[in-house]
Design a protein around this motif. Structure first.
Motif, PDB file in Angstrom:
ATOM      1  N   VAL A  38       0.838  -1.204   0.000  1.00 43.36           N
ATOM      2  CA  VAL A  38       0.000   0.000   0.000  1.00 43.36           C
ATOM      3  C   VAL A  38       0.871   1.250   0.000  1.00 43.36           C
ATOM      4  N   VAL A  39       1.905   1.265   0.830  1.00 46.30           N
ATOM      5  CA  VAL A  39       2.785   2.437   0.886  1.00 46.30           C
ATOM      6  C   VAL A  39       3.526   2.610  -0.431  1.00 46.30           C
ATOM      7  N   LEU A  40       4.154   1.538  -0.920  1.00 43.57           N
ATOM      8  CA  LEU A  40       4.919   1.633  -2.160  1.00 43.57           C
ATOM      9  C   LEU A  40       4.013   1.848  -3.371  1.00 43.57           C
ATOM     10  N   GLY A  41       2.842   1.199  -3.375  1.00 43.20           N
ATOM     11  CA  GLY A  41       1.920   1.378  -4.485  1.00 43.20           C
ATOM     12  C   GLY A  41       1.366   2.780  -4.570  1.00 43.20           C
ATOM     13  N   ALA A  75      -8.014  -0.420  -1.593  1.00 46.76           N
ATOM     14  CA  ALA A  75      -6.809  -1.209  -1.848  1.00 46.76           C
ATOM     15  C   ALA A  75      -6.384  -1.966  -0.593  1.00 46.76           C
ATOM     16  N   VAL A  76      -6.491  -1.326   0.567  1.00 45.60           N
ATOM     17  CA  VAL A  76      -6.129  -1.984   1.824  1.00 45.60           C
ATOM     18  C   VAL A  76      -7.035  -3.187   2.083  1.00 45.60           C
ATOM     19  N   ARG A 112      -6.184  -6.021  -0.428  1.00 41.56           N
ATOM     20  CA  ARG A 112      -4.902  -6.640  -0.111  1.00 41.56           C
ATOM     21  C   ARG A 112      -4.978  -7.439   1.187  1.00 41.56           C
ATOM     22  N   THR A 113      -5.755  -6.971   2.160  1.00 44.25           N
ATOM     23  CA  THR A 113      -5.880  -7.702   3.419  1.00 44.25           C
ATOM     24  C   THR A 113      -6.529  -9.061   3.190  1.00 44.25           C
ATOM     25  N   ILE A 114      -7.620  -9.080   2.466  1.00 43.21           N
ATOM     26  CA  ILE A 114      -8.300 -10.346   2.187  1.00 43.21           C
ATOM     27  C   ILE A 114      -7.391 -11.280   1.407  1.00 43.21           C
ATOM     28  N   ASP A 115      -6.672 -10.734   0.434  1.00 42.72           N
ATOM     29  CA  ASP A 115      -5.781 -11.559  -0.378  1.00 42.72           C
ATOM     30  C   ASP A 115      -4.606 -12.088   0.442  1.00 42.72           C
ATOM     31  N   ALA A 116      -4.052 -11.256   1.319  1.00 46.76           N
ATOM     32  CA  ALA A 116      -2.914 -11.685   2.144  1.00 46.76           C
ATOM     33  C   ALA A 116      -3.335 -12.754   3.146  1.00 46.76           C
TER      34      ALA A 116
END
Length: 284
Positions: free
Chosen positions: A77-80, A209-210, A213-217
């Motif tokens: 999230v930070v880098l994206g 996005a968070v 990404r959380t669900i995917d992680a």
């Protein structure tokens, strides 16, 4: 008239029941039995759920899953977001560089895992070669309990930062130009424009996005299993690896089904909580 329309929705209902509802009902059914791989079963009610929360290995797997998700969400999230801010501006070869930047997310997770497994090798891997070339000590990466989760999250970051970048970049494209014109007239510095205008306006998109990404992680399996199989020891044994071993290594089908139901409930609760927070938050 109602019966006539019922024939149109009947195929969708049948597919939904067959693909989604029945498998979950059967999983709940299995979770309430002491189910052997031979097919023999004994009804034990909620004992599998009680035993799961009494299992120290299961509780440790929850902690590792949360730790892995924290790394695998925050870094992309930070880098994206930073990459989206850069690619939002016009500069030479922007289209080419943006195309190169999103290439990692096009590769399959297993292929990515195999390549990074070779890069992580303590003696033959290119990562330790690069560390030595700049005078830094080598690392054990995925071969040490203390570094395995951050190292795996680094792979996840490399592959899925482009996805976050695309999501945030789409949000930046819809931002109004009036606040930026006012900031330019007032002589605001670039970092002030980003902190006080871009970031607050893009926060709803970043929040999406968070959540994604959380669900995917939390569901990550193939990358971890391909590189470490849950090792060294149980240092990278997340919930997905734990339930896989329960079902296909220890053949404890009932307990594995209970873990699946618990895991599903956790993801649903997290998703509903995120949606509630999304609705209750006042965005700038």
């Amino acid at each position: 008239m109602g019966r006539r329309y019922a024939w149109f929705i009947a195929p969708a209902v049948v597919v939904t029941v067959a693909v989604i509802i029945f498998p979950w009902m059967f999983t709940v059914f299995m979770s309430m039995h002491d189910w052997q791989v031979t097919g023999a079963r004994t009804f034990i009610g909620f004992d599998n759920y009680v035993n799961a929360f009494r299992d120290a290995r299961f509780l440790q797997a929850i902690g590792r899953t949360a730790t892995y998700a924290l790394f695998a969400v925050s870094m992309p999230v930070v880098l994206g977001t930073a990459a989206a801010t850069v690619f939002h501006h016009e500069f030479p070869l922007r289209g080419l560089l943006r195309g190169i930047f999103i290439m990692p997310m096009m590769a399959t997770p297993v292929a990515v895992a195999l390549v990074w497994a070779m890069m992580f090798h303590p003696q033959l891997g290119v990562l330790n070669y690069l560390l030595k070339s700049v005078g830094l000590p080598p690392s054990l990466w995925v071969y040490a309990p203390g570094t395995v989760l951050p190292a795996l999250a680094m792979v996840e970051t490399w592959q899925w930062t482009p996805l976050v970048m695309l999501i945030v970049l789409g949000g930046l494209a819809t931002l109004p130009v009036e606040p930026y014109e006012s900031a330019r007239i007032d002589g605001a510095a670039p970092w002030q424009t980003f902190v006080y205008i871009t970031l607050p306006l893009a926060m709803p998109v970043i929040f999406v996005a968070v959540v994604l990404r959380t669900i995917d992680a939390l569901k990550a399996f193939d990358l971890i299993f391909t590189i470490t199989q849950g090792g060294p020891g149980t240092a990278s044994e997340t919930l997905n690896i734990f339930l896989y071993l329960k079902a296909f290594s220890f053949y404890q089908i009932g307990q594995a089904s209970a873990v699946v139901v618990i895991f599903f409930a956790l993801i649903v609760a997290l998703s509903l909580g995120s949606l509630y927070l999304r609705e209750r938050t006042r965005w700038a």
